[in-house]
Write a protein that holds these residues in place. Sequence first.
Motif, short mmCIF file in Angstrom:
data_model
loop_
_atom_site.label_atom_id
_atom_site.label_comp_id
_atom_site.label_asym_id
_atom_site.label_seq_id
_atom_site.Cartn_x
_atom_site.Cartn_y
_atom_site.Cartn_z
N LEU A 94 43.61 43.06 40.39
CA LEU A 94 44.59 44.07 40.07
C LEU A 94 43.88 45.39 39.81
CD1 LEU A 94 46.87 42.03 37.63
CD2 LEU A 94 47.28 42.51 40.06
N ALA A 95 44.61 46.49 39.96
CA ALA A 95 44.02 47.80 39.70
C ALA A 95 43.72 47.96 38.22
CB ALA A 95 44.98 48.90 40.16
N ALA A 96 42.51 48.41 37.90
CA ALA A 96 42.12 48.63 36.52
C ALA A 96 42.66 49.98 36.05
CB ALA A 96 40.60 48.60 36.39
N PRO A 97 42.90 50.12 34.74
CA PRO A 97 43.32 51.43 34.21
C PRO A 97 42.12 52.35 34.02
CG PRO A 97 43.14 49.85 32.43
CD PRO A 97 42.85 49.08 33.70
N GLU A 98 42.38 53.62 33.79
CA GLU A 98 41.31 54.53 33.43
C GLU A 98 40.74 54.12 32.07
OE1 GLU A 98 40.07 56.83 35.24
OE2 GLU A 98 41.57 57.28 36.76
N ARG A 99 39.41 54.08 31.95
CA ARG A 99 38.74 53.65 30.72
C ARG A 99 37.72 54.71 30.33
NH1 ARG A 99 36.30 49.10 33.73
NH2 ARG A 99 36.85 50.56 35.38
N PRO A 100 38.00 55.52 29.33
CA PRO A 100 37.11 56.65 28.99
C PRO A 100 35.68 56.22 28.68
CG PRO A 100 39.23 56.90 27.89
CD PRO A 100 39.24 55.54 28.52
N VAL A 101 35.50 55.12 27.93
CA VAL A 101 34.14 54.69 27.58
C VAL A 101 33.38 54.26 28.83
CG1 VAL A 101 32.77 53.01 26.28
CG2 VAL A 101 34.80 54.04 25.23
N ALA A 102 34.01 53.43 29.66
CA ALA A 102 33.37 52.99 30.89
C ALA A 102 33.11 54.16 31.82
CB ALA A 102 34.24 51.94 31.60
N ALA A 103 34.04 55.11 31.88
CA ALA A 103 33.85 56.29 32.73
C ALA A 103 32.63 57.09 32.28
CB ALA A 103 35.10 57.17 32.70
N THR A 104 32.45 57.23 30.96
CA THR A 104 31.30 57.98 30.44
C THR A 104 30.00 57.24 30.75
OG1 THR A 104 32.65 58.91 28.66
CG2 THR A 104 30.25 58.95 28.37
N LEU A 105 29.99 55.92 30.55
CA LEU A 105 28.79 55.13 30.81
C LEU A 105 28.37 55.21 32.28
CD1 LEU A 105 26.63 53.00 30.16
CD2 LEU A 105 28.38 51.24 30.56
N TRP A 106 29.29 54.87 33.18
CA TRP A 106 28.93 54.86 34.60
C TRP A 106 28.75 56.27 35.13
CZ3 TRP A 106 26.87 50.68 35.97
CH2 TRP A 106 27.32 49.45 35.47
N GLY A 107 29.47 57.22 34.58
CA GLY A 107 29.26 58.61 34.97
C GLY A 107 27.87 59.09 34.60
N THR A 108 27.39 58.69 33.40
CA THR A 108 26.04 59.06 32.97
C THR A 108 24.99 58.46 33.90
OG1 THR A 108 26.73 59.25 30.66
CG2 THR A 108 24.38 58.95 31.07
N LEU A 109 25.14 57.18 34.21
CA LEU A 109 24.21 56.53 35.13
C LEU A 109 24.25 57.17 36.51
CD1 LEU A 109 24.73 52.79 34.13
CD2 LEU A 109 22.75 54.24 33.62
N SER A 110 25.45 57.54 36.94
CA SER A 110 25.59 58.19 38.24
C SER A 110 24.90 59.54 38.24
CB SER A 110 27.07 58.34 38.60
OG SER A 110 27.22 58.98 39.86
N GLY A 111 25.09 60.32 37.16
CA GLY A 111 24.45 61.62 37.07
C GLY A 111 22.94 61.52 37.04
N TYR A 112 22.43 60.52 36.30
CA TYR A 112 20.98 60.34 36.23
C TYR A 112 20.40 59.94 37.59
CZ TYR A 112 16.38 58.61 35.02
OH TYR A 112 15.03 58.41 34.99
N ALA A 113 21.02 58.94 38.23
CA ALA A 113 20.54 58.50 39.54
C ALA A 113 20.68 59.61 40.57
CB ALA A 113 21.30 57.26 39.99
#
Length: 256
Positions: free
Chosen positions: A129-148
Amino acid sequence: MNLDLLFYAAAIPAVVLVGLSKGGLGGAFALIGVPLLAMVVPPMQAAAIFLPILLVMDAVALWAWRRHNNRPTLLAILPGGIFGIAIGWATSAYVSVNVMRLLLGGISVLFALRYFIDAARASQRAEPLAAPERPVAATLWGTLSGYASFVAHAGGPPFQIYTLPLRLDPLAYTGTSTRFFAIMNAVKVIPYFALGELGSDNLYLSATLLPVALVSTLIGARLVHHLRPAVFYPLMYGMVLIAGGKLLYDGITGLG
């Protein structure tokens, strides 16, 4: 072998792969670009040479996808992405070239292994099923994405880990991804200049490779309608695994 010939022997295939990715063939081609070029130049220089090329590609992509976006997703993941770039800036200032090779190789290997593990398990999974927006997960994976993204322009996999479970409309997903990485690349210009990585020598190398990038982007856009993902995605991620393994080996032996 002449150093210039060695450089272009690695740079041209690397830029072609990134161009094909920008044309629509997926993130694996982009992920191998910097690791491949980092086999002949230091990792930060490899990333710096790619940055102007990516900025030109982003301008074209933003125009092509200007009508498609998912604003809540973009706003959720963007702050983490910028924070990740700041971490990458700090890391590059204090970490040796060999440690950077280890980090880059580790990122590449882990992302490639994740693909093969997910592919092996796919047949056993029910349709999610489609997941909802998750601010904590978005920040975590966004940080890893920005670093990489800062280290190797390889922020696609962390971005996908967060966004793919949202099951966005494909057009909205592509438009959101295009905007996110265009902003990331524009932000990276400041720290790259501060680190002295966008000097005249690297900009010259970028300019010589730009025609290759543009042609390969157009080819990628053409081929995306004809290539079967079931064949080419394993090939792409296999290349990522090989390049990442080579960088790990170089980093370990260099530190040793």
